[in-house]
Design a protein around this motif. Structure first.
Motif, mmCIF file in Angstrom:
data_model
loop_
_atom_site.group_PDB
_atom_site.id
_atom_site.type_symbol
_atom_site.label_atom_id
_atom_site.label_comp_id
_atom_site.label_asym_id
_atom_site.label_seq_id
_atom_site.Cartn_x
_atom_site.Cartn_y
_atom_site.Cartn_z
ATOM 1 N N ALA A 1 -30.486 -54.132 -54.525
ATOM 2 C CA ALA A 1 -31.560 -53.727 -53.580
ATOM 3 C C ALA A 1 -31.557 -54.710 -52.748
ATOM 4 C CB ALA A 1 -32.394 -53.332 -54.316
ATOM 5 N N PRO A 2 -31.868 -54.386 -51.415
ATOM 6 C CA PRO A 2 -32.374 -55.596 -50.299
ATOM 7 C C PRO A 2 -33.595 -56.045 -50.833
ATOM 8 C CG PRO A 2 -31.616 -53.800 -49.187
ATOM 9 C CD PRO A 2 -31.739 -53.026 -50.719
ATOM 10 N N LEU A 3 -33.569 -57.510 -50.642
ATOM 11 C CA LEU A 3 -34.885 -58.397 -51.066
ATOM 12 C C LEU A 3 -35.928 -57.895 -50.659
ATOM 13 C CD1 LEU A 3 -35.499 -60.501 -53.189
ATOM 14 C CD2 LEU A 3 -35.032 -62.114 -51.234
ATOM 15 N N GLU A 4 -36.152 -57.512 -49.215
ATOM 16 C CA GLU A 4 -37.298 -57.276 -48.668
ATOM 17 C C GLU A 4 -38.273 -56.279 -49.527
ATOM 18 O OE1 GLU A 4 -34.371 -58.863 -45.837
ATOM 19 O OE2 GLU A 4 -34.310 -56.969 -47.050
ATOM 20 N N GLY A 5 -39.374 -56.611 -49.860
ATOM 21 C CA GLY A 5 -40.351 -55.719 -50.382
ATOM 22 C C GLY A 5 -40.286 -55.790 -51.869
ATOM 23 N N GLY B 1 -30.428 -62.840 -49.803
ATOM 24 C CA GLY B 1 -31.127 -61.493 -49.341
ATOM 25 C C GLY B 1 -30.879 -60.464 -49.904
ATOM 26 N N ASP B 2 -29.808 -60.473 -50.653
ATOM 27 C CA ASP B 2 -29.069 -59.188 -51.744
ATOM 28 C C ASP B 2 -29.636 -59.249 -52.983
ATOM 29 O OD1 ASP B 2 -27.753 -58.298 -49.372
ATOM 30 O OD2 ASP B 2 -25.982 -58.992 -50.051
ATOM 31 N N ALA B 3 -30.721 -58.793 -53.398
ATOM 32 C CA ALA B 3 -31.194 -58.653 -54.959
ATOM 33 C C ALA B 3 -30.272 -58.011 -55.671
ATOM 34 C CB ALA B 3 -32.525 -58.226 -54.970
#
Length: 151
Positions: free
Chosen positions: A85-89, A127-129
């Motif tokens: 998942a994208p890391l943002e949020g 930034g890529d979780a």
């Protein structure tokens, strides 16, 4: 395959000299004979971490993300499911470990999943979780090399 937000992909050179060193290392015939732990490729700019473990149910594991290094996960033997998942949020669990370049995060319900099998690799940029080590079906032993590439 490359799965990433366009902004992440645009700022990561997946064909840089560092990545080329990593890919060349992963083409070695003796990945299954490498000792567990760290193997230097180009000092702290490119190095490999060799591990063996049994996969675990995804709910038992946490997402991870890095700030300085890209991860190239290369499965030597076995298979595992990796969630992304994208890391943002995402909600951070604990504090980010600057020395280890790692943070842990909660898993969102909208994450993507891939199955990584022997001979395959997946690349995760800062930034890529991602949540490696998840069972795909029953728990299985795996041997994996993760090459860390300074971003």
């Amino acid at each position: 395959m490359l799965l990433a937000p366009l902004a992440h992909a645009a700022r990561t050179d997946y064909a840089s000299d560092r990545f080329k060193k990593a890919y060349a290392f992963l083409e070695r015939e003796d990945l299954s004979a490498l000792p567990l732990g760290r193997t230097d490729i180009d000092g702290d700019e490119v190095f490999a971490l060799v591990s063996e473990y049994d996969t675990a149910p995804a709910p038992d594991l946490r997402m991870e993300a890095h700030r300085r290094y890209c991860d190239i996960h290369c499965m030597v033997s076995g298979e595992e499911l990796i969630q992304y998942a994208p890391l943002e949020g995402l909600i951070e669990i604990g504090s980010f470990d600057e020395e280890a370049d790692g943070g842990r995060y909660g898993t969102p319900p909208w994450c993507s999943s891939i199955v990584l099998r022997a001979g395959q690799l997946a690349v995760f940029a800062p930034g890529d979780a991602h949540k490696p080590g998840c069972s795909f079906g029953a728990a299985k032993p795996v041997r994996k090399v993760v090459v860390k590439v300074l971003a």
